[in-house]
Every structure is written in structure tokens, then in C-alpha cells.
Enzyme design. Structure first.
Site, short mmCIF file in Angstrom:
data_model
loop_
_atom_site.label_atom_id
_atom_site.label_comp_id
_atom_site.label_asym_id
_atom_site.label_seq_id
_atom_site.Cartn_x
_atom_site.Cartn_y
_atom_site.Cartn_z
N LYS A 66 -7.47 -0.95 -9.76
CA LYS A 66 -8.16 -1.70 -8.71
C LYS A 66 -9.41 -0.94 -8.27
CE LYS A 66 -7.36 -3.02 -3.88
NZ LYS A 66 -7.96 -1.82 -3.24
N TYR A 75 -1.97 5.63 -4.56
CA TYR A 75 -2.98 6.68 -4.44
C TYR A 75 -2.37 7.92 -5.05
CZ TYR A 75 -5.96 4.18 -1.08
OH TYR A 75 -6.81 3.29 -0.48
N HIS A 113 -13.11 -2.31 -2.62
CA HIS A 113 -12.27 -1.85 -1.50
C HIS A 113 -12.69 -2.55 -0.20
CE1 HIS A 113 -9.48 1.78 -0.95
NE2 HIS A 113 -9.47 1.21 0.22
N SER A 153 0.82 -1.21 0.00
CA SER A 153 0.00 0.00 0.00
C SER A 153 0.86 1.27 0.00
CB SER A 153 -0.87 0.00 1.25
OG SER A 153 -1.52 1.24 1.42
N THR A 213 -5.48 2.54 -7.31
CA THR A 213 -6.82 2.37 -6.72
C THR A 213 -7.73 3.46 -7.27
OG1 THR A 213 -5.88 1.40 -4.73
CG2 THR A 213 -8.09 2.32 -4.53
C1 GLV Z 1 -7.22 2.45 2.99
O1 GLV Z 1 -6.99 2.28 1.86
C2 GLV Z 1 -8.39 1.99 3.66
O2 GLV Z 1 -9.26 1.35 3.02
O3 GLV Z 1 -8.53 2.23 4.87
#
Ligand code: GLV
Length: 381
Positions: A244, A144, A268, A122, A170
Site C-alpha cells: 500500500k 508496519y 496515505h 491497522s 504500508t
Molecule cells: C497512521 O498511519 C497515520 O497516517 O496517522
């Protein structure tokens, strides 16, 4: 001795049963983690309907097992974006792993490395991406995009330099979803834990009800990112690009037109748009629209090897697991992550064996049908 004392004695002598399912690991993790941390990992957005649907969708399909197919242990090997992986199960990007284990993403990476599994790191990891790379794990980098574009450009360049082999953008998070558990808990990073890849970027402290992560996303993330920004992103490195968070045929076709290499059917983990479809429900339309031109992966609600098999039968090339390995990490560090990955791998071997599938290439749509009593699941694929 009284009956009660007797019962207490024999309870004390009985060793606690070892975790044998993902839910068992979750129970151990729940006992170890502060409520705020457990809720952050476990929770979803809004009423958590999508979170629940992700799980329930797997029960809407049953197998059509074949018998007397011969063969022994199923061969799980496959490829993703041309890279060999030993089984079609990858580690999804999950944030802030130092909240689960003091060494954070490092034990996760070491466990994945020991099994040759691929890990997606991440952007908001709590160990720098270069340190994770040093473990030698097969690695992709989740991105991100920040309003300050140079920050994200720098991350892509660093990821490329550190041997990450794909960028996973994402796309379902222009803003953070409303996570009511985090708002109630005033979610904030515990002292000493920070955004290790983003030197100098601080998460705001919640001085009023609310989540500091939501405040950070609102302040720093680029909610205006669009399809026409993808050429810029591609220009930053030669790495393949994965999107994603795609759940529709329309976006899949746009991804193909944009030259994207793969998509992850994802909501997510139910943490963004509550009301988004379960990922397994969305998978057939994405697979149909991709039409073999790009690879399709899935995450969300995968808790059993048999879930992996159902997703592959419906056209996913591989799945990603998120919360399950976090429970392993919180329960037992590197060994716990390893145990969880092995659990999925071994259950997949068993499910394939019981379905008469000798290798991943033998898994096809004919292996599943809508479970009895479920209407409207089969979209004719
Ligand atoms: C971060 O990407 C979350 O979903 O907390």
C-alpha cells in the site's frame, strides 16, 4: 410574538436534517470530536496540497454514459485476491479508532460484517487484532515493520492465526510525514487509549511542540526496509502480500517481480509526502505497468459512489475509503459506519445505472474521458 421569537420557534421545531453526504457526516463528527482528534483524522502533511489534489482529481474526469442498456439494479459483486466481496469498496486501515468511538475498531468491524464488507485493520489499532477477528468481519491486516523485527513478525503470525486473509504492508511511511496540525496540537493519544497490538510499546508524550506519533515512528519504525526484505516478510506466513503506497510504474514493476499479489495506489490520504500525485492521477500508470499481472486498488479522496466508478473505469479493481467511515463512526458509532458504507454502495448502484453499466465486469476505460477544459489527463490508456 416578535418576528425574532417566531423565527426562533420555527427553527426549534425543524428537526436537524439527516446526513446525506460524507461531508454531512464530517460536519457532525467535527462537532463531536475534540479539535486535536478531528485535526489528526482530517489533516494531511505540509501544505495539504496532495490531500486536496486527491479530491480534485476526480473532477478532472467526466463520464461517457451509455443509454438504453436495459438491466435493473447493477450487480456490484466482485473479488479481491480471489475473495468474494459484495461491492468494490473496502475499509482502509485507519489508526486509533477509540478516539472516535469508545469501542474503537469493534463497531467499525461489526458494521462492515453486517454488510459483508472487507476491513483492513491497522497495526496501530486501539483494539487487539484478535478481538476484531471475533466479530467475524472479512479482514486483512495492515503492517508496519518495526526496527525490532520480531515485533512485526509476531504481528504477522498473530494475524494469520486470527484468520486475516492478507497482509497489507504500508510502504510510504519510512518516517511519518510532517503534519502541521498535529505538531501545533501536540498530538498525543488520550489517556486510556494505547497501541493495543503492541503490548509494552508506549507512544512518547510530547513535552515540547510536536506530534507524539511522529516521535514514535522516528524511534521505533524501520525506515531502512527495502525490496530485499520482502522474502523475509513472505516467509512469515502463507498469506498474500499487498503493498500500500505505490504511485509509480517503476515500483509497480518491482512489486510484480517481487511476487507481490496486489498494490494499493495510495499516498496515505495525503498524510505523508506532500507533493505526491493525486492517487487518481497515478492510477493509469500503475495499471498499465501491472498489465493485469497483479490487482490494483486505490484509496485517497473517494467521497462519492461516482468516484468509485471513475476509479474502476481507470483500472482499479476496488477502492478503499478511510476518513468517510471515521466520520460515520464519530457521528453515530456502528450505525454511522454502516450508513456511510451504504451511502457509497447505493450511490455506486445509481451511478452505474445512469451510465448503463449492469455489472462491475462491464465497467471499462470507455466510460470516462478527461473533463472539458482539463489538459494532459488522458495518458493514452
Ligand atoms: C497512521 O498511519 C497515520 O497516517 O496517522
Amino acid at each position: 410574538m416578535t418576528d425574532r421569537a417566531d423565527a426562533e420557534l420555527s427553527a426549534a421545531e425543524t428537526p436537524p436534517s439527516p446526513p446525506v453526504t460524507v461531508e454531512d457526516f464530517e460536519e457532525v463528527a467535527r462537532g463531536r470530536l475534540p479539535q486535536m482528534v478531528f485535526d489528526y483524522y482530517a489533516g494531511g502533511a505540509g501544505d495539504e496540497w496532495t490531500l486536496q489534489q486527491n479530491r480534485e482529481a476526480f473532477a478532472r474526469w467526466s463520464f461517457r454514459p451509455r443509454v438504453l442498456m436495459g438491466g435493473g439494479f447493477a450487480d456490484l459483486r466482485t473479488t479481491v485476491l480471489g475473495q468474494d466481496i459484495p461491492f468494490p469498496i473496502m475499509l482502509a486501515p485507519t489508526a486509533f479508532q477509540r478516539m472516535a468511538d469508545r469501542y474503537g475498531e469493534l463497531p467499525t468491524a461489526r458494521a462492515a460484517r453486517s454488510l459483508d464488507a472487507l476491513m483492513v485493520l491497522s497495526t496501530i489499532s486501539t483494539v487487539p487484532l484478535e478481538d476484531v477477528a471475533e466479530t467475524g468481519v472479512h479482514r486483512w491486516f495492515q503492517l508496519y515493520v518495526m526496527r525490532e523485527r520480531e515485533l512485526s513478525a509476531g504481528l504477522v503470525k498473530r494475524a494469520h492465526a486470527a484468520g486475516y486473509r492478507a497482509i497489507v504492508l504500508t510502504v510510504d511511511t519510512p518516517w511519518l510525514g510532517r503534519r502541521l496540525r498535529d505538531e501545533r496540537n501536540r498530538f498525543a493519544l488520550p489517556p486510556g487509549i494505547g497501541l493495543a497490538n503492541l503490548q509494552g510499546v508506549e507512544m512518547p508524550k510530547p513535552d515540547q511542540p510536536g506530534s507524539s506519533l511522529a516521535a514514535y515512528f522516528g524511534a521505533d519504525h524501520d525506515f531502512a526496509l527495502g525490496w530485499n526484505d520482502l522474502p523475509w516478510l513472505r516467509s512469515l506466513s502463507p498469506l498474500p502480500l499487498v503493498l500500500k503506497g505505490v504511485v509509480t510504474a517503476e515500483d509497480t514493476r518491482l512489486a510484480v517481480e517481487a511476487g507481490v499479489d496486489a498494490v494499493v495506489v495510495s499516498n496515505h490520504g495525503g498524510r505523508q509526502l506532500d507533493g505526491a500525485p493525486a492517487t487518481l492521477d497515478a492510477l493509469p500508470e500503475v495499471v498499465e505497468a501491472a498489465d493485469g499481472r497483479i490487482e490494483v486498488y486505490l484509496d485517497g479522496g473517494v467521497r462519492r459512489g461516482s468516484d468509485v466508478l471513475k476509479a474502476l473505469a481507470l483500472g482499479a479493481r476496488a477502492v478503499l475509503i478511510g476518513r468517510p467511515y471515521l466520520w460515520g463512526l464519530a457521528a453515530n458509532g456502528e450505525a454511522g459506519v454502516r450508513q456511510v458504507i451504504e451511502l457509497f454502495r447505493d450511490e455506486l448502484i445509481l451511478a452505474m445505472g445512469l451510465c448503463g453499466c449492469r455489472s462491475v465486469s462491464e465497467i471499462s476505460r470507455a466510460l470516462v474521458s478527461p473533463a472539458a477544459g482539463v489538459r494532459g489527463t488522458d495518458r493514452g490508456a
